[in-house]
Write a protein that holds these residues in place. Structure first.
Motif, PDB file in Angstrom:
ATOM      1  N   ASN A  22       8.113  -6.088  -8.754  1.00 63.06           N
ATOM      2  CA  ASN A  22       7.829  -6.036  -7.327  1.00 63.06           C
ATOM      3  C   ASN A  22       6.374  -5.697  -7.035  1.00 63.06           C
ATOM      4  OD1 ASN A  22      10.473  -6.648  -6.617  1.00 63.06           O
ATOM      5  ND2 ASN A  22      11.097  -4.508  -6.600  1.00 63.06           N
ATOM      6  N   GLN A  34       4.093  -4.305  -3.862  1.00 59.52           N
ATOM      7  CA  GLN A  34       4.292  -3.597  -2.599  1.00 59.52           C
ATOM      8  C   GLN A  34       2.963  -3.437  -1.874  1.00 59.52           C
ATOM      9  OE1 GLN A  34       6.161   0.031  -3.946  1.00 59.52           O
ATOM     10  NE2 GLN A  34       8.190  -0.890  -3.986  1.00 59.52           N
ATOM     11  N   ILE A  94       7.835   1.947   2.204  1.00 52.27           N
ATOM     12  CA  ILE A  94       8.530   0.775   1.668  1.00 52.27           C
ATOM     13  C   ILE A  94       9.825   1.240   1.021  1.00 52.27           C
ATOM     14  CG2 ILE A  94       8.451  -1.130   0.029  1.00 52.27           C
ATOM     15  CD1 ILE A  94       5.489  -1.193   0.219  1.00 52.27           C
ATOM     16  N   SER A  98       7.712  -5.492   0.349  1.00 55.43           N
ATOM     17  CA  SER A  98       7.954  -5.546  -1.084  1.00 55.43           C
ATOM     18  C   SER A  98       8.476  -6.930  -1.427  1.00 55.43           C
ATOM     19  CB  SER A  98       8.984  -4.476  -1.496  1.00 55.43           C
ATOM     20  OG  SER A  98       9.294  -4.592  -2.877  1.00 55.43           O
TER      21      SER A  98
END
Length: 479
Positions: A79, A81, A166, A198
């Motif tokens: 991921n 972010q 997030i 994200s």
């Protein structure tokens, strides 16, 4: 790019030092510099409260299909972010912003971003990772904090509290069931808000993500067409059949050698100190002039801001640990190169997916100390120039034959000129956009110097090494 370089490990010092440099008439930095010390943010916990979370589905039912992932995409299963801060706009209270964002996301999920609502799936027939467009949905979170946006003081400082902006995990689902994309809108007491996004890196690289943001912003307006229509044909970066690995690729490391060598993206068990070093436009101009005046620079060398900053960091990083360094050992620096314009035929500028590969430069530690600066800039420039159509195809084909990752001692991850804070939404441009900063010993982050026109260099190292790095950083700006 490493497989988990956005995983976060925060160890912060009490102070961050930004140096403001003045130049003499010869264009060389003064040895005596004014020094500005920024205290670590006093707010270490934003006390974010989640009010509502939902999975957004496409407004209309979309076709259930699968999206091919290139050999570049499939390595980037982690991921990314980012946080985008917006000042208060009385015409757009949070409920209006949230409603417009939800509607914009749902419109994009119809076409051309239906894969946002999908999930990663291993195709058992082909053995390849792909995106299954099953309409599972995009996560959307509405939250608030009692703090004022102004209380953060310096948005540029990589505050660990930003992780609260997030959602890190969706309802404790298994990894395979996590949404590929999650949005979180967090309101501040002043009326400003933060938009946290994200996304799985397999979806976008930096350029395709900025195109996505422009399209998201366009759909938040009333009756506005897409800003840029993305090209979703990822088979443009498929491996050749049969694969043709026509170059050696020392910048790549096979999985079966991971235990023998420490990959650049490996986690660090040791405690790391952390500082941000600022390079002003004058500093960068000085480094460029230093490269131009060197006898080693050839006519094909591109003396760009990125190349001189990267060469400067390369030298400082590898000389910061002289006790453990083997001076005859070859050290490799990695940095991303966009291959869209380098292929034949070129990829569309709007190619949606990952079209970056790791360029590299290698030198012995003793040479990094002895070489003139111009020679280091030559090597960084040559590393990027190496990325021709055939070389890029060879790397992609290498990924078809082997399983592995980029291999080097340090990685430069640049967010410097992506332009996230230039995207115009109905409520205005972000005051600042930044990644959620992680700490890795061998990953150095470049990001924008807001308002200053320079670049901030984020470095995390053991205390002693960081002290040496700092000395070298300014030594080589003065000589």
């Amino acid at each position: 790019m490493p497989t988990d370089y956005y995983a976060s490990h925060f160890t912060y010092t009490l102070y961050i030092i930004l140096y403001i440099r003045k130049y003499n008439n010869e264009g060389k930095p003064d040895l005596i510099r004014n020094m500005r010390t920024l205290h670590q943010p006093s707010i270490q916990d934003l006390n974010v409260k989640i009010h509502h979370s939902t999975l957004l589905l496409s407004i209309q039912e979309t076709e259930h299909d699968s999206i091919f992932l290139s050999n570049i995409d499939k390595v980037l299963n982690f991921n990314v972010q980012t946080i985008h801060f917006f000042p208060a706009n009385p015409d757009f209270p949070l409920e209006v912003v949230a409603a417009r964002l939800k509607n914009a996301i749902q419109k994009l999920m119809q076409d051309p971003y239906d894969f946002l609502a999908g999930k990663l799936n291993l195709n058992r027939q082909t053995g390849r990772l792909e995106i299954e467009c099953d309409g599972c949905g995009v996560g959307f979170v509405e939250a608030s904090t009692e703090y004022m946006l102004e209380e953060i003081v310096d948005l540029v400082y990589p505050n660990p509290a930003y992780r609260e902006l997030i959602m890190q995990s969706w309802d404790n689902n298994e990894d395979r069931d996590q949404p590929l994309c999650i949005f979180q809108v967090t309101s501040f007491e002043c009326g400003g808000f933060a938009l946290g996004i994200s996304t799985n890196h397999a979806l976008f690289d930096g350029l395709s993500f900025i195109i996505f943001l422009k399209n998201l912003a366009s759909q938040a307006f009333d009756d506005t067409p897409l800003a840029i229509k993305p090209c979703n044909n990822r088979r443009l970066l498929a491996a050749r059949s049969p694969p043709q690995v026509t170059f050696p690729h020392p910048e790549m490391l096979e999985l079966n050698h991971i235990r023998e060598q420490r990959p650049v993206f490996a986690s660090d068990d040791e405690d790391l100190d952390f500082k941000i070093f600022n390079l002003s436009p004058s500093d960068i101009s000085y480094l460029k002039q230093k490269a131009k005046s060197g006898c080693e620079t050839n006519k094909t060398t591109k003396i760009t801001s990125f190349n001189v900053v990267t060469a400067h960091i390369w030298r400082c990083k590898f000389l910061s640990n002289p006790v453990q360094n083997n001076w005859d050992r070859v050290y490799t620096i990695l940095y991303a190169v966009d291959i869209r314009s380098r292929l034949n035929p070129p990829l569309p500028h709007s190619y949606c997916g990952n079209a970056v590969l790791s360029a590299y430069a290698s030198a012995k530690c003793m040479d990094l100390e002895d070489y003139p600066f111009s020679k280091l800039v030559d090597m960084i420039s040559d590393g990027a120039a190496r990325m021709t159509d055939e070389y890029a195809r060879s790397v992609i084909d290498w990924g078809e034959v082997h399983r592995g990752f980029p291999n080097g001692e340090v990685l430069i991850s640049s967010w410097w000129k992506l332009g996230f804070d230039e995207v115009m939404y109905p409520w205005g441009k972000p005051a600042y956009s930044c990644p959620v900063v992680y700490h890795r010993k061998d990953i150095i982050l470049l990001f924008s110097d807001v308002g200053g026109g320079g670049v901030n260099v984020s470095v995390a190292l053991p205390v002693k090494e960081l002290e040496i790095f700092e000395q070298l950083f300014y030594k080589y700006l003065s000589a």
